[in-house]
Design a protein around this motif. Structure first.
Motif, PDB file in Angstrom:
ATOM      1  N   ALA B 475      11.587  47.509   3.239  1.00  0.00           N
ATOM      2  CA  ALA B 475      12.180  46.295   3.773  1.00  0.00           C
ATOM      3  C   ALA B 475      11.279  45.135   3.419  1.00  0.00           C
ATOM      4  N   ASP B 476      11.911  43.987   3.169  1.00  0.00           N
ATOM      5  CA  ASP B 476      11.119  42.795   2.934  1.00  0.00           C
ATOM      6  C   ASP B 476      10.358  42.477   4.203  1.00  0.00           C
ATOM      7  N   VAL B 477       9.240  41.899   4.010  1.00  0.00           N
ATOM      8  CA  VAL B 477       8.411  41.576   5.155  1.00  0.00           C
ATOM      9  C   VAL B 477       8.379  40.072   5.286  1.00  0.00           C
ATOM     10  N   TYR B 478       8.635  39.591   6.496  1.00  0.00           N
ATOM     11  CA  TYR B 478       8.593  38.151   6.711  1.00  0.00           C
ATOM     12  C   TYR B 478       7.189  37.762   7.073  1.00  0.00           C
ATOM     13  N   THR B 479       6.748  36.702   6.508  1.00  0.00           N
ATOM     14  CA  THR B 479       5.427  36.244   6.899  1.00  0.00           C
ATOM     15  C   THR B 479       5.589  34.988   7.738  1.00  0.00           C
ATOM     16  N   VAL B 480       4.943  34.992   8.851  1.00  0.00           N
ATOM     17  CA  VAL B 480       4.956  33.840   9.734  1.00  0.00           C
ATOM     18  C   VAL B 480       3.509  33.451   9.978  1.00  0.00           C
ATOM     19  N   GLY B 481       3.160  32.268   9.547  1.00  0.00           N
ATOM     20  CA  GLY B 481       1.775  31.821   9.727  1.00  0.00           C
ATOM     21  C   GLY B 481       0.792  32.775   9.085  1.00  0.00           C
ATOM     22  N   GLU B 483       1.078  35.919   8.733  1.00  0.00           N
ATOM     23  CA  GLU B 483       1.111  37.270   9.302  1.00  0.00           C
ATOM     24  C   GLU B 483       2.416  37.941   8.897  1.00  0.00           C
ATOM     25  N   ALA B 484       2.299  39.157   8.388  1.00  0.00           N
ATOM     26  CA  ALA B 484       3.499  39.873   8.002  1.00  0.00           C
ATOM     27  C   ALA B 484       4.211  40.375   9.241  1.00  0.00           C
ATOM     28  N   LEU B 485       5.524  40.221   9.244  1.00  0.00           N
ATOM     29  CA  LEU B 485       6.290  40.701  10.391  1.00  0.00           C
ATOM     30  C   LEU B 485       6.897  42.044  10.058  1.00  0.00           C
ATOM     31  N   MET B 486       6.793  42.962  10.997  1.00  0.00           N
ATOM     32  CA  MET B 486       7.358  44.281  10.786  1.00  0.00           C
ATOM     33  C   MET B 486       8.018  44.760  12.054  1.00  0.00           C
ATOM     34  N   GLY B 487       8.718  45.829  11.904  1.00  0.00           N
ATOM     35  CA  GLY B 487       9.293  46.477  13.070  1.00  0.00           C
ATOM     36  C   GLY B 487      10.211  45.533  13.833  1.00  0.00           C
ATOM     37  N   THR B 488      10.038  45.464  15.135  1.00  0.00           N
ATOM     38  CA  THR B 488      10.900  44.661  15.981  1.00  0.00           C
ATOM     39  C   THR B 488      10.829  43.188  15.601  1.00  0.00           C
ATOM     40  N   ALA B 489       9.613  42.740  15.307  1.00  0.00           N
ATOM     41  CA  ALA B 489       9.461  41.336  14.949  1.00  0.00           C
ATOM     42  C   ALA B 489      10.301  41.021  13.723  1.00  0.00           C
ATOM     43  N   ARG B 490      10.265  41.949  12.752  1.00  0.00           N
ATOM     44  CA  ARG B 490      11.075  41.746  11.557  1.00  0.00           C
ATOM     45  C   ARG B 490      12.556  41.784  11.902  1.00  0.00           C
ATOM     46  N   GLU B 492      13.978  40.999  14.730  1.00  0.00           N
ATOM     47  CA  GLU B 492      14.360  39.734  15.362  1.00  0.00           C
ATOM     48  C   GLU B 492      14.576  38.662  14.320  1.00  0.00           C
ATOM     49  N   ARG B 493      13.624  38.611  13.438  1.00  0.00           N
ATOM     50  CA  ARG B 493      13.695  37.603  12.394  1.00  0.00           C
ATOM     51  C   ARG B 493      14.951  37.807  11.546  1.00  0.00           C
ATOM     52  N   GLU B 494      15.226  39.056  11.310  1.00  0.00           N
ATOM     53  CA  GLU B 494      16.413  39.378  10.511  1.00  0.00           C
ATOM     54  C   GLU B 494      17.678  38.955  11.231  1.00  0.00           C
ATOM     55  N   ARG B 495      17.647  39.099  12.595  1.00  0.00           N
ATOM     56  CA  ARG B 495      18.824  38.713  13.368  1.00  0.00           C
ATOM     57  C   ARG B 495      19.059  37.220  13.290  1.00  0.00           C
ATOM     58  N   ILE B 496      17.975  36.460  13.389  1.00  0.00           N
ATOM     59  CA  ILE B 496      18.113  35.011  13.293  1.00  0.00           C
ATOM     60  C   ILE B 496      18.672  34.650  11.924  1.00  0.00           C
ATOM     61  N   GLU B 497      18.117  35.271  10.936  1.00  0.00           N
ATOM     62  CA  GLU B 497      18.593  35.008   9.578  1.00  0.00           C
ATOM     63  C   GLU B 497      20.054  35.386   9.437  1.00  0.00           C
TER      64      GLU B 497
END
Lengths: 105, 585
Positions: B475-481, B483-490, B492-497
């Motif tokens: 899975a692509d990893v989102y970086t926020v500030g 920091e790579a986002l994974m798991g639930t954080a990813r 969530e981010r995916e849901r927003i997207e």
């Protein structure tokens, strides 16, 4: 106790030599001397030049020359070297004890 | 090319290839012809095996008959000792019809009870051996256990003379000679033996960190280049094999890519791994190293290629069961014999045996794909440096066989110190994938990084590795500030997207509907106009017909008028024509 060999039993030896090297000449001379002195009834001596008859050397697994094989009387014994050490030679041929009373008339 | 030809024109030392893996590479082609090679080593170091193998290979593979002169063991004993190697010595020593045997034994043991009575020499033996050599056309000869003879001669001067005799025989008969000599303890053989021998090979056998290590070393090779290093060797099921890593690395380089078994990983690597390359997968326990290896193997088998999976810690059944949970079904490939899975106990074998066994497996199965899982377990077979040596040679060997190799290695240190991977295999690897856990926000997620990939523009991004019963995916990893986002954080981010995406899609749909209705409207208008145009055209046709009819009536009326006014010839003709008209028209 050394058993005296039966004088009538044939004494058969085979001597392997290589060509006419000094060891070969010495070995033949030493062996003939022993035969003369200790085997008045004579002995059957076969001299094989391993350079002329290599197959026979292979058949008898001759590693060094000269090698003397006493075939009879049993047991079969192997003696190697130029036979200059008479004591060992007589011992191996089973002729020890005879040398104390040599030269019968 | 020109230079090479020139080099070949120079007179070179004639050599007899031993046909033994590694030995010919190290000696630059084999043992010298017409000269003596002294083979030294303690009892049980493999001297007789090496010497006999040289003869057997000569007879079987190079059509060069040989003679084995035994000072120590008898023919039966030698045959029995070598029986497990499957060299077929009894058939070699038999006559082949009228042709002489390819191998001859000369039993030169001094019979027990033989008495020495005076000086002697070896001329008889030399003569017998030379006779036999000519008889079978021998090109090679072994004098096994010359130390037995030397003890018997017991005189350095005589020893020297006899060695010269052997030397002369080799030269005269053009025989490649091997003289084995047992060395008990560290004392070197007599200096005359060393100076008389043109080539000296030393075999050693020692223990290193509780693992048995056999080593092969060329000490001297007069008139020839050779590799002077010590090489470990093994006495394997078919005889001696010497590892030849580092002497002449030759292998094909492929431009072809092979799939890693994970499509998105292939994308990251610009199409997959290079065929014939070496892939290292490092990671902490449980980071799915085996899964990655399994995916690679499954992809190879799915292409119809053969694969070999060597596990150093799990049983084949365990591997198959565990990989089935991520929908990697290897059992069918095992059944169709495309895939072989072997579980080896590294501590049960010496590193050399392990190496040789693996080489045999590679040669027997001919895989395109090889997995060693995990190579770090190899440390258990005799320490880090030994294991490293074996690992490097295994890699080189796999490469030279054109096998794409994937190694997993357990890694437990910090990521900063990662360059110092266990076994340092990372420097040898062409592609290095690191798996790790990212902990945070109450969960641990697996991540995958391609640390290096030679010859490939690869993504440097960290990806999340997702394993479930559907299989493996990245899975692509989102970086926020940063920091790579994974798991639930990813997630969530995916849901927003996804929500944003949905809005965009709805807007697009609305616009589409608007345009479609406008198009429909225009289509309706177009149809009305067309209908009007058609009715106008019909009206015009009607008008044309009316005009024609009226003109014809008018012209007939004029003729009629003309005829009534006093008929000329024109009117007569018209009348005649008028009468005959019914038949003509």
């Amino acid at each position: 106790m050394a058993k005296r060999p039966d004088q009538r039993e044939p004494f058969v030896v085979r001597l392997y030599v290589a060509d006419r090297e000094s060891t070969a000449v010495r070995a033949i001379a030493n062996l003939e001397a022993v035969c003369r002195e200790f085997l008045p009834n004579g002995c059957e001596l076969e001299i094989i030049d391993i350079l002329r008859e290599p197959q026979r050397g292979l058949d008898d697994s001759i590693m060094v020359t000269p090698t003397l094989i006493k075939l009879a009387p049993p047991p079969v014994r192997r003696i190697f070297g130029d036979l200059s050490k008479r004591g060992r030679l007589l011992d191996a041929l089973g002729l020890t004890g005879l040398e104390i009373a040599p030269r019968r008339p | 090319m020109a230079r090479r030809n020139q080099k070949e024109r120079e007179p070179r030392l004639a050599k007899a290839p031993t046909g033994i893996d590694g030995v010919d590479e190290i000696t630059g082609g084999g043992l010298p012809r017409g000269r003596a090679t002294l083979l030294t080593g303690p009892a049980g170091s493999g001297k007789t095996v090496l010497a006999l193998q040289t003869l057997v290979n000569g007879a079987r593979r190079f059509d060069e008959p040989g003679i084995f002169v035994a000072f120590e063991e008898g023919f039966q004993q030698v045959v029995a000792n070598a029986a497990s190697f499957g060299w077929g010595i009894p058939s070699l020593v038999q006559k082949r019809g009228r042709r002489s045997p390819r191998l001859a034994f000369v039993d030169s043991r001094l019979s027990p009870g033989a008495v020495q009575a005076g000086t002697f020499d070896l001329s008889g033996l030399i003569a017998a051996v030379e006779f036999r050599a000519k008889e079978i056309g021998a090109k090679r000869i072994v004098f096994d256990g010359i130390d037995v003879l030397l003890v018997m001669l017991n005189d350095p001067r005589v020893e020297r003379g006899e060695m010269c005799r052997i030397h002369d025989l080799l030269e005269r008969a053009g025989l490649a000679g091997v003289v084995t000599m047992s060395t008990t303890g560290p004392e070197p053989p007599g200096s005359f033996m060393l100076s008389l021998s043109d080539c000296i090979i030393q075999l050693t056998h020692r223990l290193a960190e509780r693992a048995s290590i056999r080593a092969f070393r060329v000490v001297k090779y007069r008139g020839s280049a050779f590799v002077a290093n010590e090489f470990p060797f093994a006495i394997a099921s078919q005889g001696i094999e010497v590892a030849d890593f580092g002497t002449r690395p030759r292998y094909r380089v492929f431009a072809e890519r092979v799939s890693s078994g994970i499509p998105r990983l292939d994308n990251m690597l610009a199409g997959g791994y290079f065929r014939g390359s070496t892939v290292l997968v490092t990671g902490m326990p449980g980071t799915a190293k085996t899964t990655l290896a399994g995916a690679f193997v499954a992809a190879a088998c799915a292409r119809g290629e053969r694969a070999l999976y060597i596990s150093l810690d799990e049983q084949p059944a365990e591997i198959i069961r565990n990989l089935a949970s991520v929908s990697l079904r290897l059992e069918r490939y095992v059944r169709s014999r495309l895939l072989e899975i072997h579980a080896d106990q590294p501590q049960a074998t010496s590193p050399e045996e392990q190496f040789v066994r693996l080489r045999q497996r590679i040669r027997a199965h001919r895989p395109s794909t090889l997995v060693i899982d995990p190579i770090s377990a190899a440390i258990r077979m005799g320490g880090q440096s030994t294991a490293l040596g074996v690992a490097e040679r295994l890699l080189a060997m796999a490469k030279s066989e054109g096998v794409t190799t994937l190694w997993t290695s357990l890694y437990q240190g910090s990521e900063e110190a990662m360059e110092a991977t266990p076994l340092h295999v990372s420097t040898v690897a062409d592609t290095w994938i690191h798996l790790s856990y990212r902990a945070g926000r109450g969960e641990r997620n697996r991540s995958l990084t391609v640390i290096k990939s030679r010859g490939t523009g690869h993504s440097h991004q960290v990806r999340e590795l997702i394993l479930d019963d559907q299989g493996i995916d990245l899975a692509d990893v989102y970086t926020v500030g940063g920091e790579a986002l994974m798991g639930t954080a990813r997630w969530e981010r995916e849901r927003i997207e996804a929500a944003t995406q949905r809005d965009v899609e709805e807007e697009e749909a609305r616009k589409r509907r608007e345009l479609e209705s406008l198009a429909a409207e225009i289509r309706a208008q177009t149809e009305g106009l067309e209908r009007r145009r058609q009715s106008l055209a019909a009206e015009m046709r009607l008008l044309d017909q009316t005009v024609t009819l009226r003109e014809r009536n008018e012209s007939r009326r004029l003729q009629e008028v003309r005829a009534r006014r006093g008929g000329g010839p024109a009117s007569r003709a018209r009348r005649r024509k008028g009468r005959s008209a019914p038949t003509e028209d």
